[in-house]
Design an enzyme around this catalytic site. Structure first.
Site, PDB file in Angstrom:
ATOM      1  N   HIS A 155       9.260   6.356   1.019  1.00  0.00           N
ATOM      2  CA  HIS A 155       8.418   6.003   2.220  1.00  0.00           C
ATOM      3  C   HIS A 155       8.749   4.989   2.710  1.00  0.00           C
ATOM      4  O   HIS A 155       8.447   4.634   3.675  1.00  0.00           O
ATOM      5  CB  HIS A 155       6.550   5.583   1.590  1.00  0.00           C
ATOM      6  N   GLU A 197       2.378  18.934   6.212  1.00  0.00           N
ATOM      7  CA  GLU A 197       3.339  18.423   7.407  1.00  0.00           C
ATOM      8  C   GLU A 197       3.787  20.208   7.804  1.00  0.00           C
ATOM      9  O   GLU A 197       4.084  20.267   8.923  1.00  0.00           O
ATOM     10  CB  GLU A 197       4.648  18.267   6.940  1.00  0.00           C
TER      11      GLU A 197
END
Lengths: 325, 333
Positions: B135, B66
């Site tokens: 998440h 990321e």
């Protein structure tokens, strides 16, 4: 690849002038700071001039660089305007960043300097991204990405070098290993001899050179640039060098010995290059003296002009938070 | 040009994909990079067939990196491209925060305006899928707190397309947070590349008694609550700011001044959240003199999102919570 800078009169003169300009600029900054005439902090690269200069000599004007907190040398070697740099450090409206950035954030679009960076390793993924842009547009431009030994232990280094490797991006990763990440030595911070060994982990070439030898730096970076430009992907070049001054203004040098510093001072990359080119008959002693004088005058002009410029103006501080369409 | 009222109906997810496809057709500089966005079609299926339409160069699969992905987007943007990053879950932006907060957000300002970072970072946010604490977060207030970032939360399919098109046009880094429960919802969406401007609140419903300001999935929940409240004679407004930065608060002041009651709803934890900013803006303005009751915030619990469905549901505002909060607010005044 062209001949080494140390064998060509004009290139040698240019290289020497660049190195002296970096040295004089940073000495001036150090002095202004010590006398309370400059505020903030800065990170000096005195002793590392051959790395920035040799690397940038291997680049075209339309090639890009990303730089670091210790970035004055990269900026000057890529061709930045000394007065605008000095004006930025002196908090002037005419500075590169209008006083918003200071020493750690100078960029120069005209010379392809995508910016110094206050975050260790922050510029490495950015360099990969700029190289991606060039590759996607089919341009044969290259990005030289400067960072230090400390940055090689950041996750950003790993992610960015891997991306560049898998996509064969036209980027040259130039690690200026000056032996210390602030106070932490490379002996303590990594369990390998040379940072360039890490290249093998990404499937790219890695090379370690004497970073105080301008010709050696130039040769290694030129090879890497040619490879990148040809579409063969990145290279990791490690320039072994040393910063004479402390990490920043707060450094009392408690982590290294006077002997070590003296030893590296005796390996001055500029004097070494002077001796080399004089011995080879590339520049005369008079020419070398003229270069020294020119560097000093350039720096004095820059300080004079920057001091005369208007102070950075706080009246529109919110203006550049967002770019306008 | 067609209007939203007369268009074909597509899903939110299709609307996002359509925006990306149209932007890429119109501008060679636009490309997308992220994890599993190629043949896989995206973790939430958003990129879908874009890989087959545009190829792997412009719908660029990346390693799980990321920080590297966002940094590459920053660099590409500086070098003249218009990257769209997909971060698979907005929680994973934590892996990339240096590039988002220290680099993308600050470069234009730090360099005195010499360069800008025209990039879009899209990421799904929110709870409701049983994916638990790492998440399911709603981190929009973090981004909104950083000067230099624009923050967008599309609540309808039409906005998912129109706001994304504006985000791609924008010369600044724009964080677009798409609630994952909205991806399969549908609504009328113009076929043309119609922009919805950043910084313009939408009045989703206009009522007499109370103003709800809601973001993300809370917009549709508030509209559902409005129907239930209407049966009890409580007529509410629902305002969707759509972009947290820039924030168009004028319609909020206007509506709250008219109804005298403000119920501010978000999924994110309440402590130091976006609705705290809205509440402060009401308190700092003449709108406060028009209040008939104190401002009420309805937020997610100040806790991580848990796994078990009944626990997850109990952690964030549901339709019945909005009904209850609105009813109480009416009784207080």
């Amino acid at each position: 690849m062209s001949t080494s800078p140390g064998t060509d009169h004009d290139t040698a003169r240019h290289a020497l002038l660049t190195m002296w300009t970096i040295r004089r600029f940073e000495e001036a900054v150090d002095d202004l700071f010590a006398r309370g005439l400059m505020h903030g902090t800065m990170h000096l690269s005195i002793g590392q001039e051959a790395s920035a200069t040799g690397a940038c000599l291997a680049l075209r004007t339309d090639d890009a660089i990303t730089s670091t907190h210790r970035g004055h040398g990269h900026c000057i070697a890529k061709g930045a305007d000394l007065t605008r740099m000095m004006a930025e450090l002196l908090a002037k409206e005419t500075g590169y960043c209008r006083g918003r950035g200071g020493s750690m954030h100078i960029a120069d679009t005209a010379t392809g300097n995508l910016g110094a960076n206050g975050i260790v390793a922050g510029g490495i993924p950015i360099a990969a991204g700029a190289a991606l842009a060039y590759q996607m547009r089919g341009e044969d431009r290259v990005v030289a990405c400067f960072f230090g030994d400390g940055a090689a232990n950041e996750g950003a280094f790993h992610e960015a070098v891997n991306l560049a490797a898998i996509w064969k991006l036209p980027v040259v990763f130039i690690c200026e290993n000056n032996k210390y990440g602030m106070s932490f030595s490379t002996e303590k911070s990594m369990a390998i001899e040379n940072i360039s060994e890490r290249a093998a982990g990404y499937g790219i070439p890695g090379v370690t050179v004497d970073g105080n030898d301008l010709d050696a730096v130039y040769d290694a970076v030129s090879t890497a640039v040619a490879r990148a430009r040809a579409g063969d992907g990145p290279t990791l070049v490690e320039n072994l060098t040393y910063r004479w001054k402390g990490h920043s203004k707060s450094d009392k040098n408690l982590y290294r010995t006077k002997e070590e510093i003296a030893d590296w001072r005796s390996r001055d990359p500029i004097l070494r290059f002077e001796a080399q080119i004089k011995e080879a008959g590339v520049l005369t002693d008079e020419e070398v003296q003229a270069v020294r004088t020119q560097a000093m005058e350039q720096m004095r002009d820059a300080v004079r002009q920057a001091n005369a410029a208007p102070d950075a103006d706080p009246s529109d501080l919110l203006d550049a938070v967002f770019a306008r369409a | 040009m067609t209007t939203a009222g007369t268009d074909r109906v597509i899903t939110y997810s299709e609307a996002v994909r359509e925006a990306i496809g149209q932007a890429m057709e119109a501008d060679d500089r636009v490309f997308m990079l992220g994890e599993d966005i190629g043949v896989y079609g995206g973790a939430f299926g958003v990129s879908g067939d874009l890989y087959h339409r545009f190829g792997g160069d412009r719908i660029r699969d990346t390693p799980i990196s990321e920080l590297g992905i966002v940094g590459a987007a920053v660099g590409a943007a500086l070098a003249g491209m218009r990257p769209i990053v997909e971060i698979q879950f907005s929680d994973f932006t934590n892996q990339a925060m240096d590039q988002i907060v220290n680099q993308a957000a600050k470069i234009h300002y730090m360099l005195g305006g010499a360069m800008s970072v025209p990039m879009v970072l899209r990421a799904p946010l929110g709870s409701g899928t049983g994916a638990a604490a790492q998440h399911s977060q709603s981190l929009e207030a973090w981004f909104a707190h950083v000067p230099g970032l624009k923050v967008v939360m599309p609540a309808t399919a039409a906005d998912a397309k129109g706001l994304l098109l504006s985000a791609i046009d924008d010369p600044n880094p724009v964080i677009v947070l798409e609630h994952k429960l909205l991806y399969r919802t549908s609504g009328p969406v113009p076929e043309e590349a119609v922009r919805v401007p950043l910084g313009k609140s939408a009045i989703r419903r206009r009522g007499e008694h109370l103003t709800v300001v809601a973001t993300g999935v809370m917009v549709s929940r508030s509209l559902e609550a409005a129907e239930i409240l209407a049966q009890d004679g409580i007529d509410i407004s629902v305002i969707d700011p759509r972009t947290l930065t820039p924030l168009d608060d004028a319609p909020i002041h206007e509506d709250v001044s008219r109804t005298g009651r403000a119920l501010l709803v978000q999924e994110a934890p309440g402590h130091v959240g976006f609705t705290a900013e809205l509440s402060a803006r009401i308190a700092e303005s003449p709108t406060i003199y028009r209040l008939l009751a104190p401002v009420r915030r309805l937020s997610g619990l100040d806790a991580p999102i848990p796994y078990a469905p009944q626990l997850e549901r109990a952690s964030v505002p549901q339709v019945e919570d909005i009904v209850e909060a609105a009813t109480k607010l009416m009784k207080e005044s």
